[in-house]
Motif scaffolding. Sequence first.
Motif, mmCIF file in Angstrom:
data_model
loop_
_atom_site.group_PDB
_atom_site.id
_atom_site.type_symbol
_atom_site.label_atom_id
_atom_site.label_comp_id
_atom_site.label_asym_id
_atom_site.label_seq_id
_atom_site.Cartn_x
_atom_site.Cartn_y
_atom_site.Cartn_z
ATOM 1 N N VAL A 74 0.744 -1.358 0.103
ATOM 2 C CA VAL A 74 0.294 0.199 0.007
ATOM 3 C C VAL A 74 0.773 0.917 -0.247
ATOM 4 O O VAL A 74 0.528 2.288 -0.100
ATOM 5 N N GLU A 75 2.078 1.245 0.762
ATOM 6 C CA GLU A 75 3.117 2.755 0.875
ATOM 7 C C GLU A 75 3.700 2.726 -0.170
ATOM 8 O O GLU A 75 4.273 3.561 -0.407
ATOM 9 N N GLU A 76 3.875 2.395 -1.626
ATOM 10 C CA GLU A 76 4.688 2.283 -2.227
ATOM 11 C C GLU A 76 3.640 3.126 -3.388
ATOM 12 O O GLU A 76 2.910 3.667 -2.903
ATOM 13 N N TRP B 167 2.446 5.255 -6.269
ATOM 14 C CA TRP B 167 0.800 5.284 -7.368
ATOM 15 C C TRP B 167 1.238 4.381 -8.504
ATOM 16 O O TRP B 167 0.356 4.884 -9.521
ATOM 17 N N HIS C 128 1.497 0.642 -8.722
ATOM 18 C CA HIS C 128 -0.090 0.561 -7.800
ATOM 19 C C HIS C 128 -0.618 0.229 -9.230
ATOM 20 O O HIS C 128 -1.156 -0.384 -9.650
#
Length: 207
Positions: A71-73, A75, A78
Amino acid sequence: MWRRGSTSPQPSEERRSLSTGGGAGAMHAPGTHPERANDCFLRFCSMLNYLTTATGAMSGIYSLACAAIMVEEPWLQHTLYCYVAALSLMVCLAESEWEWFLTRVPFLNSWIFRGAFIGFVGNVMWFLPVPDLGFFDLMQSIMSLYLLAAGGLYTCLGLTCFRQLKLRQMKRVAEQKRMRMEMEQLQSQKHEIERLMADTATKLQKL
């Protein structure tokens, strides 16, 4: 001894059939081997479809799971995971031979371009960032290698015109199934006619 000028006796039918290879049985016996080979080829194509569909679905789920875990990567990473999931979904739809989808993405009808596309998905999967979990790395390697191998196999089969062979054999199987259904219908009609004739004969005897 035969007289000069008289015609020699003709060879018998048995000798003629033996000289030609044993008659009708010898003519039809070799034909069973190509049909058996064609059935094996259709089974191989079905197995390839199922395995590639399953691998595409697993790679899509894997990509979405990576996006949920990391999640912390940024955007952009993602977006890459979602992109791979969308490509994997396209692989599944192409391998399911869904006519509606293939009419809208016609290049996937060709095994050459389908193989190149599946190989591209496998290549992207290979360089996808992996979470710090051991089994994730192993799963990604297996799926990527399979997609690369399946893409190369599809390309080779497409270049050697095996798709046309598959379509011809599928048409033959569908024709055999249709003829078998018609024969069963005629058989049931024959039994019905025989029953009606027996009833009519019984009624005539009672008159």
